[in-house]
Design a protein around this motif. Structure first.
Motif, short mmCIF file in Angstrom:
data_model
loop_
_atom_site.label_atom_id
_atom_site.label_comp_id
_atom_site.label_asym_id
_atom_site.label_seq_id
_atom_site.Cartn_x
_atom_site.Cartn_y
_atom_site.Cartn_z
N LYS A 170 1.08 -1.28 0.06
CA LYS A 170 0.01 -0.07 0.00
C LYS A 170 0.76 1.06 0.05
O LYS A 170 0.48 2.28 -0.76
CB LYS A 170 -0.76 -0.13 1.40
CG LYS A 170 -2.05 1.19 1.21
CD LYS A 170 -2.88 1.01 2.40
CE LYS A 170 -3.85 1.93 2.64
NZ LYS A 170 -4.65 2.02 3.77
N ASN A 173 2.34 1.58 -3.52
CA ASN A 173 1.48 2.01 -4.51
C ASN A 173 1.25 3.75 -4.32
O ASN A 173 1.00 4.49 -5.19
CB ASN A 173 0.08 1.47 -4.32
CG ASN A 173 0.22 0.14 -4.89
OD1 ASN A 173 1.15 -0.23 -5.47
ND2 ASN A 173 -0.60 -0.78 -4.20
N LYS A 174 1.24 4.07 -2.86
CA LYS A 174 1.23 5.55 -2.73
C LYS A 174 2.22 6.40 -3.16
O LYS A 174 2.04 7.50 -3.80
CB LYS A 174 0.89 5.93 -1.18
CG LYS A 174 -0.45 5.42 -0.53
CD LYS A 174 -0.65 5.90 0.87
CE LYS A 174 -1.90 5.71 1.50
NZ LYS A 174 -1.97 5.88 2.88
N GLU A 236 -7.13 1.12 -3.58
CA GLU A 236 -6.51 0.88 -2.50
C GLU A 236 -5.79 2.15 -1.67
O GLU A 236 -5.35 1.85 -0.47
CB GLU A 236 -5.45 -0.19 -2.86
CG GLU A 236 -5.96 -1.74 -3.26
CD GLU A 236 -4.83 -2.66 -3.45
OE1 GLU A 236 -3.62 -2.37 -3.36
OE2 GLU A 236 -5.12 -3.75 -3.69
N THR A 237 -5.37 3.13 -2.56
CA THR A 237 -4.99 4.18 -2.02
C THR A 237 -5.86 5.26 -1.57
O THR A 237 -5.36 6.26 -1.36
CB THR A 237 -3.87 4.69 -2.91
OG1 THR A 237 -4.68 4.99 -4.05
CG2 THR A 237 -2.67 3.88 -3.25
#
Length: 240
Positions: A170, A173-174, A236-237
């Protein structure tokens, strides 16, 4: 009746000043010894990493945990050292941290990775944090202060490990989303809401070609090949 005032001689004054300096020096040495012991005995790997050279200093815990003395590391080179101890599949973590601070916006960097002692075969899980430590004359980040904590003793269940990996993904991805421009983020948010390319073009007063180009660039930057994966990654973000 007037009292007689005795003035201190210059020699006495100098002697007292010398004693005061010696006392302050002793206190400073005691404080330095205390802080040095804390730094070297704290149960975490603490090190300074130069963005170009890699590791340039580390504490005793780091040496004991991974088996390389600071002298060994400086001799082989700080960047090569990371390649030696960090798991091949996690080499992106030190690389991403360098990229992050080369485009530093004020947000600090953290990640989860595997590393091993030079005389052992098994890798251990670490969670690490970095902080901008030194900058050059232009204000660009030059060195990082890093702290890595060995999580392996706390990873008692597969569930804990999976959760840790999920959080690491996570975070990664951010960081990817930070590479998107303002317009790209705007278009991605509309994609997540189910809007078509034509609807997005009409809403933002753009041509179909422009929106299509932005969508292609977004997928390239985020490493997705279809809309479903793109939307899933975005959600997800926290987008969409």
């Amino acid at each position: 009746m007037l009292k007689k005032v005795t003035k201190a001689s210059p020699d006495n004054n100098e002697s007292q000043k010398l004693k005061d300096v010696e006392k302050e020096l002793a206190l400073l040495q005691e404080k330095c010894a205390f802080l040095e012991r804390v730094v070297h005995e704290v149960p975490a790997n603490i090190y300074i990493s130069d963005l170009e050279k890699g590791l340039v200093w580390c504490n005793k815990t780091n040496e004991e945990t991974l088996g390389y003395t600071l002298s060994d590391i400086l001799k082989m080179g700080g960047l090569q050292y990371f390649k030696e101890v960090v798991h091949p599949e996690d080499q992106n973590v030190p690389d991403d941290s360098v990229d992050h601070y080369q485009h530093f916006t004020g947000a600090e960097y953290g990640g989860i990775f595997r590393a091993k002692h030079k005389d052992q075969d098994n890798y251990r899980w670490f969670v690490g944090w970095a902080k901008a430590y030194n900058t050059d004359d232009k204000g660009n980040v030059k060195e990082l202060l890093c702290v890595d904590v060995d999580m392996s003793p706390q990873m008692n269940t597969e569930k804990q490990l999976i959760e840790a990996l999920r959080e690491n993904l996570k975070l990664k991805n951010k960081l990817l989303f930070k590479s998107l421009r303002k317009r790209e983020l705007e278009i991605l948010n509309l994609i997540c809401k189910g809007m078509s390319t034509k609807n997005i073009a009409d809403k933002l007063f753009l041509s179909l070609h422009t929106v299509t180009t932005h969508r292609r660039n977004i997928q390239k930057k985020l490493g997705t090949s279809n809309v479903a994966d793109l939307v899933s990654l975005a959600k997800e973000t926290g987008l969409g």
